[in-house]
Design an enzyme around this catalytic site. Structure first.
Site, PDB file in Angstrom:
ATOM      1  N   LYS A 114       0.835  -0.875   0.431  1.00 10.57           N
ATOM      2  CA  LYS A 114       0.139  -0.251  -0.053  1.00 10.57           C
ATOM      3  C   LYS A 114       0.897   1.370  -0.202  1.00 10.57           C
ATOM      4  O   LYS A 114       1.625   1.389   1.115  1.00 10.57           O
ATOM      5  CB  LYS A 114      -1.327   0.261   1.307  1.00 10.57           C
ATOM      6  CG  LYS A 114      -2.146   0.706   0.936  1.00 10.57           C
ATOM      7  CD  LYS A 114      -2.664   0.680  -0.250  1.00 10.57           C
ATOM      8  CE  LYS A 114      -4.179   1.615   0.217  1.00 10.57           C
ATOM      9  NZ  LYS A 114      -5.071   1.439  -1.727  1.00 10.57           N
ATOM     10  N   SER A 130      -8.549  -0.126  -4.760  1.00 12.89           N
ATOM     11  CA  SER A 130      -8.480   0.192  -3.362  1.00 12.89           C
ATOM     12  C   SER A 130      -9.630   0.486  -2.945  1.00 12.89           C
ATOM     13  O   SER A 130     -11.496  -0.019  -2.870  1.00 12.89           O
ATOM     14  CB  SER A 130      -8.197   1.384  -2.731  1.00 12.89           C
ATOM     15  OG  SER A 130      -7.832   1.679  -1.798  1.00 12.89           O
TER      16      SER A 130
END
Length: 628
Positions: A207, A413
């Protein structure tokens, strides 16, 4: 007979000013009245004339000077103003492009298409591949497609390569270079120079959205993941171009590696180099291409370019056709979720938790809507807003309305969060998706304040009171709270993804942890169900609702409707009277300049992290900086 007392000089001045104000007020109201009257009359006159019919052997000139989008970000008035100046729209919708090409395929009056895509902008390759498929279908119907450009970017060239013939200006270029992804990193500037400490809390080593704020370079994990999915997209790009141009991906790759030598051998002539590499079929000026089309088609001395033609915007009006009475057929509703996902109500071009949920709820409450397609083109954003939208997907399914998701260029996401409970997910192999993970970013400013002589001190009744004051250092206890908050958010993400995808949280975690995938890679890992575009998703939704064959149902986009005044104004400026009045109007130009959408700043994420909801310790983001 008594006379009225005369007014003094002050009273006369006040009365004079008052009379002047009344005169100006009446003048403005009268001008406004006559303007609106002219507007109504012009719309009536123009509306009565209708669209001029197309003649046989017409060439469709597909040459938008605009960015391809899923949904307009500007209002109808500003778009109409731009068209009246002859500038064309700042944006063109994918749905309109597909409609124009499909209508042209079936239109006996359209003989061929001229592609001028060298002034279009694209955000990825998935939408280009959808348009390419429509061009291929048009060619298979027996209609010729000729592409011309002054110079082509890689994205523009991929679309132009679908034509029967590709021509390049003798001073132009087509340089295939590959894909790259470089970002600026701000740690030194923020922390060392300004004294702003950025505290990152996340789950998932891949991430990487917030790395620029806490590092001076990309992490090894970020480079590994980015190269993996970009390599997949690039190999598919080479395969597509090779297939369309009758060469091999290996040769294209070799030509890129030897590009400096090739350009040198061509004496720096990039157009000749493109011709030698067989990327184009010939070098012609615009006038030469127009002469070619006049010979092959129908010459028309009165038309621009000397051949019978219809432009994209005019033909879109033909494709839309005249307004129809209420259509009683059952509907497949399409809701577009394009842009960053933010809390609350947002305008088109951004996904609002409340506003997008309201559109889905409208589709759920409409008895004529039997199925819904959610078209997602979003890198994510607010985790809370994503969850609000996801709940509406569940509400649609509970109402026995099938939900099919269609991914655009990117659905990552938070863009994946709002999609994962659909009955089926479609994606192009070059779509960017995944990035299942969340993060929180908190800047604290005590060192920055000290640099200008400002210090923070005071009292608190408990150890945690004032702990989230950004003017104070972030304590380890606060960091512990935030990390637990982020951990829970990640568990929620993978648990709900597991439920939606009929997998276990452990299976989702293996392909999550913030890692980005292409559509093809996501299919291999069970995050996407099938390859296809918006049309495949719509057909699937109709089949799930048992609506029968095409023609027995219709597609309706559920979105904010234009106001009556916007429709009236748009109709006025699109007509000849409105164009004649507005074209040279400095006033109208000033209106336009204030209404055209502006580019967003790359660092807008800092604004998002500082805008927490009431009671939340940190703004939790499910965001991916993963565009092409």
């Amino acid at each position: 007979m008594s006379q009225a007392p005369s007014r003094g000089p002050v009273a006369r001045a006040i009365v004079g000013v008052w009379d002047g104000m009344n005169f100006v007020r009446r003048l403005i109201l009268n001008l406004l009245f006559f303007f609106l009257l002219l507007l109504v009359l012009a719309v009536v006159v123009e509306g009565g004339k209708g669209l001029a019919p197309l003649d046989k052997r017409t060439t469709l000139v597909f040459a938008p000077e605009a960015v391809l989008v899923e949904q307009y970000t500007s209002d109808p008035m500003s778009r109409s103003l731009q068209a009246s100046f002859g500038q064309g729209p700042a944006e063109v919708q994918l749905r309109d492009v597909l409609k124009v090409l499909e209508t042209a395929r079936q239109d006996d009056n359209i003989e061929r298409v001229l592609l001028r895509v060298d002034r279009m902008g694209f955000s990825g390759f998935a939408a280009i591949r959808e348009i390419g498929a429509a061009i291929q279908a048009l060619r298979e119907s027996g209609k010729q497609v000729v592409a011309f450009g002054e110079r082509f970017t890689q994205a523009q060239y991929l679309l132009a390569a679908h034509a029967d013939e590709v021509y390049l200006d003798p001073q132009g270029e087509v340089l295939l270079l590959g894909l790259s992804g470089y970002r600026q990193f701000y740690r030194e500037g923020l922390q060392d120079k300004l004294g702003i400490d950025m505290h990152l809390f996340k789950v998932g080593e891949y991430k990487s959205a917030a790395e620029p704020f806490i590092r001076d370079d990309a992490s090894p994990e970020a480079k590994e993941a980015d190269l993996f999915w970009r390599g997949d997209v690039w190999q598919r790009y080479l395969a597509d171009v090779a297939r369309l141009r009758g060469t091999s991906a290996a040769k294209l790759a070799a030509d890129i590696d030897s590009l400096p030598d090739g350009i040198t051998a061509a004496n720096g002539d990039t157009a000749q180099y493109a011709l030698q590499q067989k990327l184009v079929d010939g070098l012609k000026t615009q006038e030469e291409v127009e002469n070619l089309l006049a010979v092959r088609g129908e010459a028309d001395e009165d038309a621009q370019g000397g051949f019978r033609q219809v432009g994209y915007l005019d033909y879109l009006r033909h494709a839309d056709g005249p307004p129809r009475a209420a259509d009683p057929r059952p509907q497949v509703a399409v809701v577009v979720a394009e842009g960053e996902i933010l809390d609350g109500r947002q305008p088109p071009g951004r996904v609002g938790g409340e506003s997008t949920a309201a559109l889905l709820r409208e589709a759920r409450d409409d008895e004529d809507v039997k199925a819904v397609v959610l078209r997602v083109n979003s890198p994510g954003g607010s985790a809370y807003a994503s969850e609000v939208i996801r709940r509406e997907i569940l509400g649609l399914k509970a109402a026995d309305k099938p939900v099919v998701v269609s991914f655009g260029d990117v659905a990552a996401s938070g863009g994946y969060w709002i999609s994962m409970d659909a009955d089926r997910i479609y994606a192009d192999p070059s779509t960017i998706t995944g990035s299942i993970g969340i993060f929180g970013l908190i800047p604290t400013f005590p060192r920055a304040l000290e640099k200008i002589g400002v210090h923070t001190d005071g009292v608190a009744t408990t150890r945690m009171a004032g702990a989230f004051d950004l003017s104070r250092p972030l304590s380890p206890e606060v960091g512990q709270v935030i990390q637990a908050y982020i951990d829970k958010g990640y568990r929620d993400f993978i648990t709900r993804a597991a439920q939606g995808r009929n997998r276990t949280p452990e299976q989702i975690d293996e392909v999550a942890r913030g890692r980005v995938w292409t559509g093809a890679q996501a299919m291999e890992r069970g995050l996407v169900d099938e390859a296809g575009g918006i049309q495949a998703a719509v057909a699937d939704a109709a089949a799930r609702a048992r609506l029968g064959e095409a023609g027995k149902w219709r597609v309706r986009y559920v979105e904010r409707a234009a106001t009556p005044f916007e429709k009236l104004f748009a109709g006025f400026v699109q007509g000849r009277i409105g164009q004649a009045w507005i074209k040279d109007s400095a006033f109208a130009r000033s209106l336009l300049s204030s209404a055209v959408p502006q580019a967003e700043r790359d660092l807008r994420v800092l604004e998002q992290v500082l805008q927490t909801r009431d009671g939340a310790p940190v703004s939790v983001l499910a965001h991916c900086f993963c565009g092409i």
